[in-house]
Design a protein around this motif. Structure first.
Motif, short mmCIF file in Angstrom:
data_model
loop_
_atom_site.label_atom_id
_atom_site.label_comp_id
_atom_site.label_asym_id
_atom_site.label_seq_id
_atom_site.Cartn_x
_atom_site.Cartn_y
_atom_site.Cartn_z
N LYS A 208 0.93 -1.54 0.08
CA LYS A 208 0.08 0.15 0.11
C LYS A 208 1.28 1.19 -0.03
O LYS A 208 0.11 2.40 0.23
N GLY A 209 2.04 0.94 -0.11
CA GLY A 209 3.13 2.12 0.31
C GLY A 209 2.81 3.42 1.16
O GLY A 209 3.14 4.22 1.30
N ILE A 210 2.28 2.85 2.76
CA ILE A 210 1.88 3.81 3.10
C ILE A 210 4.01 5.08 3.66
O ILE A 210 2.68 6.12 4.46
N ARG A 219 6.29 16.54 5.05
CA ARG A 219 6.79 17.97 4.34
C ARG A 219 6.20 18.79 4.06
O ARG A 219 6.33 20.13 3.54
N ILE A 220 4.73 18.36 4.44
CA ILE A 220 3.70 19.32 4.73
C ILE A 220 4.18 20.48 6.00
O ILE A 220 4.03 19.58 7.29
N THR A 221 4.44 21.82 6.18
CA THR A 221 4.86 21.78 7.48
C THR A 221 3.75 22.34 8.44
O THR A 221 4.35 22.75 9.55
N ASP A 222 2.49 22.85 7.87
CA ASP A 222 1.03 23.02 8.82
C ASP A 222 1.67 22.52 10.05
O ASP A 222 1.26 21.22 9.96
N PRO A 223 1.44 22.74 11.59
CA PRO A 223 1.85 22.07 12.94
C PRO A 223 -0.13 21.91 12.51
O PRO A 223 0.28 20.50 13.62
N ASP A 224 -1.23 22.58 12.38
CA ASP A 224 -2.18 21.78 12.02
C ASP A 224 -2.83 21.17 11.26
O ASP A 224 -3.86 20.51 11.17
N ALA A 225 -2.16 20.51 10.60
CA ALA A 225 -2.11 19.62 9.75
C ALA A 225 -2.54 17.76 10.39
O ALA A 225 -1.56 17.80 10.95
N ARG A 226 -2.89 17.44 9.29
CA ARG A 226 -3.23 16.17 10.38
C ARG A 226 -3.10 15.18 9.00
O ARG A 226 -3.93 14.91 7.74
N LEU A 227 -2.70 13.43 9.02
CA LEU A 227 -2.28 12.49 8.46
C LEU A 227 -2.98 11.62 9.05
O LEU A 227 -2.89 10.68 10.76
N LEU A 228 -4.44 10.70 8.49
CA LEU A 228 -5.32 9.78 9.54
C LEU A 228 -4.68 8.65 8.30
O LEU A 228 -5.24 8.80 8.04
N ILE A 229 -4.25 7.18 9.15
CA ILE A 229 -3.96 6.51 8.78
C ILE A 229 -5.10 4.95 9.33
O ILE A 229 -4.62 4.71 10.41
N ALA A 230 -5.86 5.10 8.33
CA ALA A 230 -7.01 3.72 9.60
C ALA A 230 -6.65 2.68 8.66
O ALA A 230 -6.67 2.01 7.02
N GLY A 231 -6.60 1.59 9.30
CA GLY A 231 -6.88 0.06 8.19
C GLY A 231 -6.25 -1.36 9.34
O GLY A 231 -5.94 -0.65 10.14
N ASN A 232 -6.86 -2.10 9.18
CA ASN A 232 -5.65 -3.28 9.35
C ASN A 232 -4.99 -3.34 9.96
O ASN A 232 -4.00 -3.89 8.82
N ALA A 235 -4.75 -9.13 12.65
CA ALA A 235 -4.17 -10.43 11.04
C ALA A 235 -4.41 -10.19 9.92
O ALA A 235 -5.56 -10.41 9.42
N VAL A 236 -3.46 -9.43 9.47
CA VAL A 236 -3.56 -9.30 7.91
C VAL A 236 -2.49 -10.33 7.24
O VAL A 236 -1.63 -10.59 7.84
N ALA A 237 -3.10 -10.86 6.27
CA ALA A 237 -2.73 -11.47 5.45
C ALA A 237 -1.32 -11.61 4.89
O ALA A 237 -0.99 -10.51 4.36
N GLY A 238 -0.43 -12.43 5.35
CA GLY A 238 0.93 -11.88 4.58
C GLY A 238 1.63 -11.31 5.92
O GLY A 238 2.83 -10.71 6.03
N GLY A 239 1.57 -10.39 7.27
CA GLY A 239 1.89 -9.73 8.28
C GLY A 239 1.74 -7.99 8.05
O GLY A 239 1.38 -7.88 6.59
N SER A 240 1.40 -7.54 8.28
CA SER A 240 1.97 -6.25 8.48
C SER A 240 2.82 -5.88 8.74
O SER A 240 4.16 -6.11 9.29
N ASN A 241 3.27 -4.50 8.14
CA ASN A 241 4.31 -3.16 7.75
C ASN A 241 4.49 -2.09 8.71
O ASN A 241 5.19 -1.37 9.07
N LEU A 242 3.50 -2.40 10.15
CA LEU A 242 3.20 -1.55 11.25
C LEU A 242 4.29 -0.81 10.83
O LEU A 242 4.56 0.27 11.96
N ALA A 243 5.30 -1.92 11.90
CA ALA A 243 6.76 -1.23 12.58
C ALA A 243 7.49 -0.10 11.43
O ALA A 243 7.93 0.43 12.21
N ASP A 244 7.56 -0.85 10.60
CA ASP A 244 8.15 0.39 9.51
C ASP A 244 7.48 1.92 9.46
O ASP A 244 7.76 2.36 9.80
N ILE A 245 6.53 1.64 9.39
CA ILE A 245 5.38 2.77 9.60
C ILE A 245 5.86 3.78 10.42
O ILE A 245 6.19 4.89 10.31
N GLN A 246 5.75 2.72 11.88
CA GLN A 246 5.69 3.84 13.01
C GLN A 246 7.38 4.11 13.11
O GLN A 246 7.75 5.58 13.56
N ALA A 247 8.40 3.97 12.36
CA ALA A 247 9.40 3.91 12.38
C ALA A 247 9.76 5.47 11.52
O ALA A 247 10.12 6.20 12.16
#
Length: 374
Positions: A208-210, A219-232, A235-247
């Motif tokens: 998914k290239g998150i 790269r967006i500097t506005d302190p009030d901007a938000r990025l919402l990442i939603a999804g499972n 129990a994801v087939a093949g495993g999640s890469n959440l740790a890489d995203i959190q890094a």
């Protein structure tokens, strides 16, 4: 003797698992039940506490016990026999590809016409095992397609770029857009400020290239901007890469990881964002982006056959190269600046093209034609 079912839908994962493939299969199965069809679904028992037999929204669901997992798939020895038994007792079989058992199932359906639905050419993160599994997947899909009465893909764009196209074009081929839900009744409960809110919704996995979206947002500097990442990501087939995203997030307090959303929560998610982003490195349609567009939210997506189709078909967004945070940031800011009038016009176009009713009409016409030929 009349068939017990008008339609059997065969796939690996089914409810309560969430993915674009399972959403499509469930929408078709339940939609056809609402139109008076008798429908069965055969799937793997992907969680041991799931019943092997139940009825969900009028659909008879049969699950085959799993012996072991192999990457995103399962070894379920009884699955082929169960799928074949249901298929032979049905007027039409909808076979969802890719599926490891597809060659066996399609070979044994008897007089029941098979419709192969090609969701995507299997993509796995690079490794020697992955290459082997992808070759095997392509082989089983080719065999199934050659034995099918008809083949469906989400778009001509997706089909023409598929490795399976040489076999698909020799069958009765029909492009049918994925079934998308009208989610305009949400409330902006995830919105925190009046500044730009960017959203991603989908499985939290490598393809998914998150991570590229996180880099673009930073790269967006506005302190009030938000990025919402939603999804499972549990129990994801093949495993999640959440740790890489959190890094990648690295303590950026403007980024929210919301986890899995269902039902009304999804409606509220769309009501909370200004721009939707689907930065995939492998994609065949992207139901989530089409549903965002139907709500009046423009989408940034990557230039992948099929995945770019909802945007190119409506013009409601931007198409950028994969793995390009700079282009992604630029596109997000351009879309954030668009007028409400333009959004309203484009949202109406998206609803006309990608509605659940339009999808079901196309499938029902195809199934009826094959049932009558049988």
């Amino acid at each position: 003797m009349d068939s017990k079912y008008d339609l059997t839908v065969a796939l690996t994962y089914y409810e309560p698992y969430i993915s674009g493939l399972t959403h499509t299969a469930r929408s078709i199965a339940e939609g056809m039940v609402e139109r008076g069809w008798r429908v069965a679904v055969v799937a793997a028992q992907h969680e041991p506490d799931l019943p092997t037999r139940e009825t969900i929204a009028g659909v008879d669901v049969y699950r085959s016990p799993v012996l072991m997992r192999v990457n995103r798939g399962f070894v379920a020895p009884r699955y082929p026999a169960l799928a074949v038994r249901l298929a032979r007792n049905s007027s039409v079989m909808l076979l969802n590809l890719p599926m490891a058992e597809a060659a066996l199932v399609s070979a044994a359906c008897g007089r029941t016409p098979v419709v192969s639905m090609v969701h995507i050419d299997l993509y796995l993160p690079p490794s020697r095992l992955s290459r082997t599994l992808m070759r095997l997947s392509d082989f089983t899909s080719r065999v199934a397609i050659r034995r099918s009465a008809a083949v469906v893909a989400y778009s001509q764009d997706q089909a023409l770029a598929s490795q399976l196209w040489p076999d698909m074009q020799r069958r009765r081929f029909t492009p049918i857009a994925a079934p998308c839900l009208d989610r305009r009744d949400g409330q902006p409960r995830y919105r925190e400020t009046r500044a730009l809110h960017v959203g991603f919704l989908g499985r939290v996995v490598e393809e998914k290239g998150i991570q590229y979206l996180v880099r673009a947002f930073q790269r967006i500097t506005d302190p009030d901007a938000r990025l919402l990442i939603a999804g499972n990501y549990h129990a994801v087939a093949g495993g999640s890469n959440l740790a890489d995203i959190q890094a990648e997030i690295a303590g950026d307090s403007r980024i929210r990881v919301l986890g899995e959303l269902r039902g009304k929560e999804v409606d509220d998610f769309y009501a909370s964002i200004d721009v939707f982003a689907l930065p995939s490195v492998a994609e065949s349609f992207g139901i989530v982006q089409a549903e965002a567009m139907m709500c009046g939210i423009p989408s940034v997506t990557t230039d992948l056959p099929g995945g770019r189709y909802p945007v190119t078909a409506t013009g409601f967004g931007r198409v950028i190269p994969p793995r390009d945070p700079v282009a992604l940031e630029k596109a997000i800011l351009e879309l954030a600046d668009t007028t409400q009038k333009w959004r309203d016009i484009k949202a109406k176009e998206a609803r006309e093209q990608f509605s659940l009713a339009a999808c079901l009409d196309a499938y029902e016409a195809l199934f009826i034609s094959l049932r009558e030929r049988r």
